[in-house]
Design a protein around this motif. Structure first.
Motif, PDB file in Angstrom:
ATOM      1  N   PHE A   1      -5.274  -1.554  -2.581  1.00  0.00           N
ATOM      2  CA  PHE A   1      -5.653  -0.170  -2.304  1.00  0.00           C
ATOM      3  C   PHE A   1      -6.964  -0.197  -1.537  1.00  0.00           C
ATOM      4  N   THR A   2      -6.971   0.342  -0.328  1.00  0.00           N
ATOM      5  CA  THR A   2      -8.121   0.198   0.561  1.00  0.00           C
ATOM      6  C   THR A   2      -9.227   1.182   0.208  1.00  0.00           C
TER       7      THR A   2
ATOM      8  N   TYR B   1      -6.028   2.866  -8.329  1.00  0.00           N
ATOM      9  CA  TYR B   1      -7.379   2.918  -7.754  1.00  0.00           C
ATOM     10  C   TYR B   1      -8.038   1.539  -7.746  1.00  0.00           C
TER      11      TYR B   1
ATOM     12  N   ASP C   1      -8.342   4.633   1.276  1.00  0.00           N
ATOM     13  CA  ASP C   1      -7.478   5.310   0.305  1.00  0.00           C
ATOM     14  C   ASP C   1      -8.297   5.806  -0.886  1.00  0.00           C
ATOM     15  N   ARG C   2      -9.260   5.016  -1.335  1.00  0.00           N
ATOM     16  CA  ARG C   2     -10.093   5.434  -2.470  1.00  0.00           C
ATOM     17  C   ARG C   2     -10.941   6.650  -2.086  1.00  0.00           C
TER      18      ARG C   2
ATOM     19  N   ARG D   1       0.813  -1.210   0.000  1.00  0.00           N
ATOM     20  CA  ARG D   1       0.000   0.000   0.000  1.00  0.00           C
ATOM     21  C   ARG D   1       0.852   1.267   0.000  1.00  0.00           C
ATOM     22  N   GLN D   2       1.985   1.233   0.685  1.00  0.00           N
ATOM     23  CA  GLN D   2       2.830   2.430   0.717  1.00  0.00           C
ATOM     24  C   GLN D   2       3.324   2.778  -0.680  1.00  0.00           C
TER      25      GLN D   2
ATOM     26  N   ARG E   1       0.503   4.333  -2.689  1.00  0.00           N
ATOM     27  CA  ARG E   1       0.267   5.737  -2.337  1.00  0.00           C
ATOM     28  C   ARG E   1       1.318   6.648  -2.959  1.00  0.00           C
TER      29      ARG E   1
ATOM     30  N   GLU F   1     -12.688   4.147   9.167  1.00  0.00           N
ATOM     31  CA  GLU F   1     -11.618   5.033   9.620  1.00  0.00           C
ATOM     32  C   GLU F   1     -12.155   6.150  10.522  1.00  0.00           C
TER      33      GLU F   1
ATOM     34  N   THR G   1     -10.062   8.939  -0.023  1.00  0.00           N
ATOM     35  CA  THR G   1      -9.158  10.086  -0.051  1.00  0.00           C
ATOM     36  C   THR G   1      -9.002  10.618  -1.470  1.00  0.00           C
TER      37      THR G   1
END
Length: 724
Positions: free
Chosen positions: A92-93, A87, A96-97, A68-69, A72, A182, A99
């Motif tokens: 990709f969580t 995407y 994150d999407r 994931r890092q 990003r 989150e 965001t």
């Protein structure tokens, strides 16, 4: 992408970051992108992020193993095609999407994707998108249970997951994506965990929640308490694939570590089963081994206490091992929570396992779970050795199948009834089967021939009458009636050599009178065998006479047959006979070759002759026997048939040293795929090579048949570099 790419990546690992960057920049694009499709090293990823082209980063973004890092950081590059690949990436969580969607600068390619898809996993994070058109499309397309969109509370997520039959749960990530975990508070997560404890969600649902990337440690550990209602069956309640994946996901994401599994996760029995199912590189198994040695050591009483405490224990693994230091008595009834115990014994080592299961009554209780759980061989062997109940032994013999750790301890007891059960129900090798029917004892220091049971006699006669594989055991029986049937062979089921072997068995047991009777009555229908038996009765040394005739008959059968079958090879195999067959160039069947090559007492000259006669089929079994065998195999085998596995077996057995591996091993790509460090002198030559030379290495590696040194010399000749 080929196996050669993996080998080339191993070579690149010998370069410093600055040198690696120069080589990667000069490599052909197709080779460089093949490297990025693998699990690239941190240096290769760093180069692609900072220096590589947009196409390189697109390939990296499409790599399912990228973390994931890295995703990003790829998104920060603001490259349209890369943004779409990131995407939709499975790692990709949803957070994150969200965001991405709620930012002011939504990439145009992502916007186009969202306006054309109806995927809940992709659209749910866009419900509050900064782009009104995208948000409106998501609102029209995304629903929830009973077509009502949830408000986002933990209880709603639980109800959606737990109240749907497990078989009908689909698109779990999409369901989780509708919520915003989150934004949940600690009390919200505690509410979800409490609901899960009352009535557990499916393992796959737990995995989807953990994969959200924002799951707190306490919640992740609670989801690993794999209480899935009723077990599938006694001792078959193993951690599901989804639950193992949940643990691996949590470990990889850094949500938990091995210490958390041991000292914070509740429900020790199930956590122990989970640890045993995790991949070795998770570190949990080694941490458990250390903890077992610290708390239990070599004290059998503490291990017995551990076994007794497992049923119903609700605390952590650490607490369980602390409690096991106090005496406890194991009950005679086995509980499903004790399913992990044989595997724990495997971590204790062979000596400790044998001492532990010798506790009174423990072996009888542990065996069923040992057999069902496929415990380590030395544990099963130790358990079987300690069982004394006759009925239990017969039951185990009927379930031994082809597991030597089960049937060998049973045979060493030299109980005729148990031996018969092993032979009838288990797939034992022919050598052992012939010893059983001959009544040869297996226990150390025992010489008295064992009696033949009625059950075994019936089994042998039935094999002869029904023309099944058991018929080949009848010439070695310890029963005169069975031997007489084999000599007569009224249905013509046996070969001449086998009928004569039965006659020899009668001679050795002093039952020449049976041979006289069958000859006097003219009952042997096979004329050559009948004449030979008549000559035996007049011979001064009947046993020696028969041995000579048996050898002659076997050779004759070998000459007549197109191939030598495996069932022609028995305990009295004469290697001179095999030498003659090899010298005459007679072919062997695959089964016969395997039988010969895997015999531990096969003479070196015979094994080398077998290797030279048919290297393609025999190298797998013979190359690791000695340095001479390994060198012969490498010299005889075509380059495309030398695998990394074969080379690694030679290294493990000592047939090849690491120096030999890189000096003689071929092809070069198979040598590199063994994973051993490249020698310093070869590394020096590679480091001094130009980037163009590395490109030539990459092109040649896939099909180059020679050694690594020969590859480097060839590259130097092509690129004009000075040779050594």
């Amino acid at each position: 992408m080929t196996l050669a790419t993996t080998a080339f990546a191993t070579l690149l690992g010998s370069l410093a970051p600055a040198e690696l960057a120069e080589v990667l920049a000069r490599l052909p694009a197709d080779i460089r992108r093949d490297l990025l499709r693998l699990r690239p090293s941190a240096d290769v990823v760093a180069w692609a992020l900072e220096t590589g082209s947009a196409e390189d980063r697109l390939v990296l973004a499409e790599n399912p193993g990228v973390g994931r890092q890295v995703l990003r950081r790829l998104l920060e590059r603001a490259e349209p095609r890369v943004a779409v690949a990131v995407y939709v990436h499975p790692e990709f969580t949803a957070a994150d999407r969200r965001t991405v969607c709620e930012a002011d600068d939504l990439p145009g390619t992502v916007r186009e994707l969202l306006l054309t898809t109806r995927s809940r996993k992709l659209l749910a994070p866009a419900l509050r998108a900064s782009d009104p058109e995208v948000a409106a499309h998501a609102g029209r397309s995304i629903g929830g249970p009973k077509k009502r969109r949830p408000e986002g509370r933990p209880a709603e997520l639980y109800a959606w997951m737990a109240q749907t039959p497990h078989a009908r749960i689909r698109h779990l990530r999409g369901r989780v994506a509708l919520f915003r975990p989150e934004d949940w508070s600690v009390s919200d997560w505690r509410e979800l965990v409490e609901l899960h404890h009352r009535h557990p969600m499916a393992d796959t649902a737990c995995r989807a929640v953990v994969e959200s990337g924002v799951c707190p440690k306490e919640a992740a550990l609670a989801f690993l308490d794999c209480r899935q209602g009723k077990a599938l069956g006694h001792f078959s309640r193993q951690p599901t694939t989804a639950m193992v994946d949940t643990a691996v996901t949590a470990l990889r994401a850094g949500l938990i570590d091995a210490a958390d599994l041991l000292h914070r996760a509740q429900g020790a029995p199930r956590i122990l089963e989970l640890i045993m199912a995790l991949p070795r590189n998770s570190g949990a198994g080694e941490a458990l081994r250390t903890l077992l040695h610290e708390h239990l050591g070599e004290n059998p009483a503490r291990w017995v206490s551990l076994f007794a405490l497992l049923p119903g224990f609700t605390g952590t693994v650490g607490a369980l091992l602390e409690a096991a230091q106090e005496p406890a008595t194991a009950t005679a009834e086995l509980h499903e929570d004790q399913a992990s115990f044989p595997h724990l014994l495997g971590l204790a080592g062979p000596k400790n396992a044998r001492a532990i299961v010798s506790a009174p009554g423990l072996a009888d209780v542990v065996y069923p779970v040992s057999a069902a759980g496929w415990a380590p061989g030395h544990v099963v062997e130790a358990v079987v050795d300690e069982i004394t109940d006759e009925r239990e032994l017969l039951r185990i013999a009927g379930e031994a199948k082809s597991r030597p750790e089960v049937y060998l301890p049973l045979l060493s007891r030299d109980d005729p009834d148990v031996n018969a059960a092993v032979l009838i129900h288990s797939s034992v090798p022919g050598v052992i089967a012939r010893r059983v029917v001959a009544g040869v004892p297996f226990g150390p220091g025992r010489r008295k021939t064992l009696r033949t049971t009625r059950r075994l006699t019936s089994h042998l006669i039935s094999g002869l009458n029904k023309n099944i594989e058991t018929k080949h055991l009848t010439p070695y029986a310890n029963d005169a009636g069975v031997l007489a049937e084999a000599v007569l062979d009224v249905r013509d089921r046996l070969r001449d050599s086998e009928q004569l072997t039965a006659a020899a068995s009668l001679v050795r047991t002093g039952r020449v009178d049976i041979l006289r009777d069958v000859i006097a009555n003219g009952q042997i229908q096979n004329v050559p065998v009948s004449l030979t038996v008549s000559d035996v009765l007049r011979a001064a040394d009947p046993a020696a006479f028969l041995d000579a005739r048996i050898t002659e008959a076997r050779r004759h059968e070998c000459v007549e047959g197109v191939e030598l079958n495996a069932d022609a090879l028995d305990d009295f195999l004469e290697w001179d006979w095999i030498r003659e067959a090899l010298a005459d160039g007679r072919p062997f069947s695959g089964a016969a070759l395997r039988d010969l090559c895997t015999r531990p007492h096969c003479p070196d000259d015979v094994s080398l002759a077998l290797l030279r006669a048919d290297p393609t089929r025999t190298a797998t079994w013979l190359a690791h026997r000695s340095p001479e065998h390994a060198r012969s195999a490498l010299a005889l085998l075509p380059g495309d048939q030398v695998s990394a596995a074969l080379l690694e077996d030679c290294v493990k057995s000592g047939a090849l040293t690491l120096t030999d591996l890189f000096a003689l091993g071929r092809p070069a790509e198979a040598v590199l795929r063994t994973g051993h460090p490249v020698p310093a002198d070869l590394v020096a030559d590679l480091v001094s090579a130009t980037a163009d030379a590395w490109a030539v290495v990459a092109r040649l590696l896939a099909d180059f048949p020679g050694t690594l040194r020969e590859l480097i010399d060839t590259v130097k000749a092509i690129t004009g570099l000075p040779a050594d």
